[in-house]
Design an enzyme around this catalytic site. Sequence first.
Site, PDB file in Angstrom:
ATOM      1  N   THR A   1     -27.826  22.350   2.547  1.00 16.18           N
ATOM      2  CA  THR A   1     -27.173  21.135   2.069  1.00 16.18           C
ATOM      3  C   THR A   1     -25.919  21.550   1.316  1.00 16.18           C
ATOM      4  O   THR A   1     -25.955  22.488   0.524  1.00 16.18           O
ATOM      5  CB  THR A   1     -28.092  20.340   1.117  1.00 16.18           C
ATOM      6  OG1 THR A   1     -29.297  20.002   1.812  1.00 16.18           O
ATOM      7  CG2 THR A   1     -27.432  19.062   0.627  1.00 16.18           C
TER       8      THR A   1
ATOM      9  N   HIS B   1       0.850  -1.186   0.000  1.00 13.57           N
ATOM     10  CA  HIS B   1       0.000   0.000   0.000  1.00 13.57           C
ATOM     11  C   HIS B   1       0.888   1.239   0.000  1.00 13.57           C
ATOM     12  O   HIS B   1       2.109   1.156   0.133  1.00 13.57           O
ATOM     13  CB  HIS B   1      -0.913   0.018   1.234  1.00 13.57           C
ATOM     14  CG  HIS B   1      -1.825  -1.153   1.348  1.00 13.57           C
ATOM     15  ND1 HIS B   1      -2.983  -1.285   0.616  1.00 13.57           N
ATOM     16  CD2 HIS B   1      -1.759  -2.280   2.124  1.00 13.57           C
ATOM     17  CE1 HIS B   1      -3.592  -2.410   0.932  1.00 13.57           C
ATOM     18  NE2 HIS B   1      -2.867  -3.040   1.847  1.00 13.57           N
TER      19      HIS B   1
ATOM     20  N   HIS C   1      -5.615   9.179   0.951  1.00 12.53           N
ATOM     21  CA  HIS C   1      -6.102   7.863   0.519  1.00 12.53           C
ATOM     22  C   HIS C   1      -4.935   7.043  -0.003  1.00 12.53           C
ATOM     23  O   HIS C   1      -3.845   7.564  -0.271  1.00 12.53           O
ATOM     24  CB  HIS C   1      -7.181   8.001  -0.567  1.00 12.53           C
ATOM     25  CG  HIS C   1      -6.718   8.703  -1.810  1.00 12.53           C
ATOM     26  ND1 HIS C   1      -6.056   8.054  -2.833  1.00 12.53           N
ATOM     27  CD2 HIS C   1      -6.819  10.005  -2.190  1.00 12.53           C
ATOM     28  CE1 HIS C   1      -5.775   8.916  -3.795  1.00 12.53           C
ATOM     29  NE2 HIS C   1      -6.210  10.114  -3.425  1.00 12.53           N
ATOM     30  N   CYS C   2      -5.148   5.757  -0.164  1.00 11.81           N
ATOM     31  CA  CYS C   2      -4.145   4.885  -0.778  1.00 11.81           C
ATOM     32  C   CYS C   2      -4.163   5.136  -2.281  1.00 11.81           C
ATOM     33  O   CYS C   2      -5.224   5.358  -2.879  1.00 11.81           O
ATOM     34  CB  CYS C   2      -4.445   3.429  -0.468  1.00 11.81           C
ATOM     35  SG  CYS C   2      -3.159   2.283  -1.057  1.00 11.81           S
TER      36      CYS C   2
ATOM     37  N   HIS D   1     -26.369  16.840   4.566  1.00 11.16           N
ATOM     38  CA  HIS D   1     -27.468  17.610   5.153  1.00 11.16           C
ATOM     39  C   HIS D   1     -27.712  17.105   6.570  1.00 11.16           C
ATOM     40  O   HIS D   1     -27.563  15.916   6.852  1.00 11.16           O
ATOM     41  CB  HIS D   1     -28.723  17.406   4.295  1.00 11.16           C
ATOM     42  CG  HIS D   1     -29.964  18.044   4.852  1.00 11.16           C
ATOM     43  ND1 HIS D   1     -30.217  19.391   4.777  1.00 11.16           N
ATOM     44  CD2 HIS D   1     -31.046  17.497   5.470  1.00 11.16           C
ATOM     45  CE1 HIS D   1     -31.400  19.654   5.331  1.00 11.16           C
ATOM     46  NE2 HIS D   1     -31.919  18.521   5.762  1.00 11.16           N
TER      47      HIS D   1
ATOM     48  N   ASP E   1      -1.464   8.863  -0.333  1.00 10.96           N
ATOM     49  CA  ASP E   1      -1.491  10.132  -1.055  1.00 10.96           C
ATOM     50  C   ASP E   1      -2.272  11.116  -0.196  1.00 10.96           C
ATOM     51  O   ASP E   1      -3.484  10.966  -0.025  1.00 10.96           O
ATOM     52  CB  ASP E   1      -2.161   9.936  -2.422  1.00 10.96           C
ATOM     53  CG  ASP E   1      -2.473  11.242  -3.144  1.00 10.96           C
ATOM     54  OD1 ASP E   1      -2.156  12.323  -2.620  1.00 10.96           O
ATOM     55  OD2 ASP E   1      -3.059  11.176  -4.249  1.00 10.96           O
TER      56      ASP E   1
ATOM     57  N   GLU F   1     -22.720  31.085   4.351  1.00  8.84           N
ATOM     58  CA  GLU F   1     -23.540  31.129   5.560  1.00  8.84           C
ATOM     59  C   GLU F   1     -24.977  30.731   5.262  1.00  8.84           C
ATOM     60  O   GLU F   1     -25.472  30.894   4.146  1.00  8.84           O
ATOM     61  CB  GLU F   1     -23.490  32.531   6.174  1.00  8.84           C
ATOM     62  CG  GLU F   1     -22.090  32.940   6.632  1.00  8.84           C
ATOM     63  CD  GLU F   1     -22.059  34.319   7.275  1.00  8.84           C
ATOM     64  OE1 GLU F   1     -23.060  35.061   7.144  1.00  8.84           O
ATOM     65  OE2 GLU F   1     -21.036  34.655   7.906  1.00  8.84           O
TER      66      GLU F   1
ATOM     67  N   HIS G   1      -8.390   0.026  -3.766  1.00  6.01           N
ATOM     68  CA  HIS G   1      -7.852   0.302  -2.434  1.00  6.01           C
ATOM     69  C   HIS G   1      -8.721   1.324  -1.698  1.00  6.01           C
ATOM     70  O   HIS G   1      -9.003   1.170  -0.511  1.00  6.01           O
ATOM     71  CB  HIS G   1      -6.413   0.804  -2.548  1.00  6.01           C
ATOM     72  CG  HIS G   1      -5.419  -0.273  -2.843  1.00  6.01           C
ATOM     73  ND1 HIS G   1      -4.490  -0.711  -1.946  1.00  6.01           N
ATOM     74  CD2 HIS G   1      -5.238  -1.032  -3.957  1.00  6.01           C
ATOM     75  CE1 HIS G   1      -3.758  -1.675  -2.473  1.00  6.01           C
ATOM     76  NE2 HIS G   1      -4.194  -1.887  -3.707  1.00  6.01           N
TER      77      HIS G   1
ATOM     78  N   HIS H   1      -3.670  14.805   0.170  1.00  8.37           N
ATOM     79  CA  HIS H   1      -3.950  15.969  -0.659  1.00  8.37           C
ATOM     80  C   HIS H   1      -3.350  17.250  -0.082  1.00  8.37           C
ATOM     81  O   HIS H   1      -3.259  18.260  -0.779  1.00  8.37           O
ATOM     82  CB  HIS H   1      -5.459  16.124  -0.848  1.00  8.37           C
ATOM     83  CG  HIS H   1      -6.072  15.067  -1.704  1.00  8.37           C
ATOM     84  ND1 HIS H   1      -7.398  15.096  -2.089  1.00  8.37           N
ATOM     85  CD2 HIS H   1      -5.553  13.930  -2.257  1.00  8.37           C
ATOM     86  CE1 HIS H   1      -7.666  14.025  -2.834  1.00  8.37           C
ATOM     87  NE2 HIS H   1      -6.555  13.306  -2.942  1.00  8.37           N
TER      88      HIS H   1
ATOM     89  N   MET I   1      -9.638   2.732   2.369  1.00  7.65           N
ATOM     90  CA  MET I   1      -8.355   3.381   2.617  1.00  7.65           C
ATOM     91  C   MET I   1      -8.417   4.878   2.309  1.00  7.65           C
ATOM     92  O   MET I   1      -7.943   5.362   1.277  1.00  7.65           O
ATOM     93  CB  MET I   1      -7.244   2.699   1.808  1.00  7.65           C
ATOM     94  CG  MET I   1      -7.059   1.240   2.168  1.00  7.65           C
ATOM     95  SD  MET I   1      -5.497   0.549   1.588  1.00  7.65           S
ATOM     96  CE  MET I   1      -4.344   1.237   2.776  1.00  7.65           C
TER      97      MET I   1
ATOM     98  N   HIS J   1     -28.311  13.577   1.173  1.00  8.48           N
ATOM     99  CA  HIS J   1     -29.669  13.879   0.715  1.00  8.48           C
ATOM    100  C   HIS J   1     -29.966  13.334  -0.673  1.00  8.48           C
ATOM    101  O   HIS J   1     -31.044  13.620  -1.229  1.00  8.48           O
ATOM    102  CB  HIS J   1     -29.943  15.379   0.790  1.00  8.48           C
ATOM    103  CG  HIS J   1     -31.353  15.699   1.167  1.00  8.48           C
ATOM    104  ND1 HIS J   1     -32.427  15.394   0.366  1.00  8.48           N
ATOM    105  CD2 HIS J   1     -31.872  16.263   2.279  1.00  8.48           C
ATOM    106  CE1 HIS J   1     -33.544  15.780   0.947  1.00  8.48           C
ATOM    107  NE2 HIS J   1     -33.235  16.313   2.131  1.00  8.48           N
TER     108      HIS J   1
END
Length: 490
Positions: free
Chosen positions: A295, A126, A166-167, A272, A129, A291, A175, A131, A180, A321
């Site tokens: 949803t 494995h 994530h993998c 939501h 990554d 503000e 994965h 972000h 993952m 939703h």
Amino acid sequence: MKSVKLNLNPKMAIKSTVFFMSTLLMVSCFNEKETSEKAPAEIAVNQEMLAELTAPPHVPTPIGRRKAKKLVVNMEILEQVGTMTDGTTYNYWTFGGSVPGSFIRTRVGDEVEFTLSNHPDNKLPHNIDLHAVTGPGGGAESSFVAPGHEKTFSFKTLNPGLYVYHCATAPVGMHIANGMYGLILVEPEGGLPEVDKEYYIMQGDFYTKGKNGERGLQPFDMQKAVDENADYVVFNGSVGALTGDNAITAKVGETVRLFVGNGGPNLVSSFHVIGEIFDKVYVEGGDLINENIQTTLIPAGGAAIVEFRVDVPGTLVLVDHSIFRAFNKGALGMLKVEGEENKKIYSGEIREGIYLPEGPGIQNMPTTDEIVEADIPAKSFDEQMEFGKQVYMQNCFACHQSEGQGVPNAFPPLAKSDYLNADVDRAISAVVNGLTGEITVNGVKYNSVMTRQMLSPDEVANVLTYVYNSWGNSGKVITREMVQKVKNQK
């Protein structure tokens, strides 16, 4: 040069002193502002600390007000069977033993030293990554790790925000689909505004061989994943992970912040909370704040931060939703609020349970019995095929697929395999000892990793008998003695 003496009257002296102090204050504030606006890459770190990691729905202690530090993150990958819903289990692949993986909390300017460990009992390599990382693959290129090994790399946190990790090992979608993924928060300098409660929630879609609600250990279904036909859409890895005794809680008058991610791998979330309006939404986990939102859309591989004050008691319901996902596939959670009623805001009665799931779209009774004990000696060819199929579904299915077709450019086929049928001892050795390096199967070259399988001699004999007697292979029968002979040759 003659010195010049200034004759100031008391009023003038006071004014001059005030002016001088004001000037100093302005210069001081300017210098302080200049320091705070220093480029993140230039922020010096102060000492070293071990990162606090938490499993969902919990969140580590806020750290934005502390100085930037060298932050040590140690994360272990675990492949383990867990409960998807009552009577249905699934072989999850996890960061830190939970789905989603452990929550990581940093601040801008931190230098993160990240060690990724792959437990020796795992079946596959494995990586990770993140972000939040500025660099090749978000760290994936530096963190590819085989079972029983660990990799360390480092990065500087440059951008405040809430980010997915994530993998990214091929097949990447598989994965991620097995659980993952997780969230890493990079707090801005000075931190986020204080709230009373913070929670960690992440949506994911799962694809199983059996239908929604079908009992037993359900393996991953690649074709359903490619078709984006999810059997389960859930919060925090399973149906009911945030309901009943597992519900998150607050008290009337408290402010609540939810760090909400979407691991995907495919579906966009329409997040939501039934009975609330988001006072603030940090759109896609970044600087833009909306503000009074009902949803908010969270893309696959994205996140959002939502904040609201709870004003009345009762059970507020968290949903995707895209509503059949909530009431029929599992994307439903609960926030239980205790406290005094406020008839001016809400005069009716809120009853817990009014939004309980309705169950799967198509109800099914169990079709097979799950064999709980793995190492049961087979007494006949039929039992070898039965037990071997179960071992295959638990250990081999993810890479080699339901009909032994494999995954193009990643894992070779077992169906009508010239490589498999040419040498039985070689096939046994691949299972018990593992296999690395380039091989050619049915005229196509592969160069992936087959890790050593932690199976008993009976299990190896059963699974290989099942493979050899399926999908157009040679029909050989493998015995425990044949397996033991190969193991003794090591």
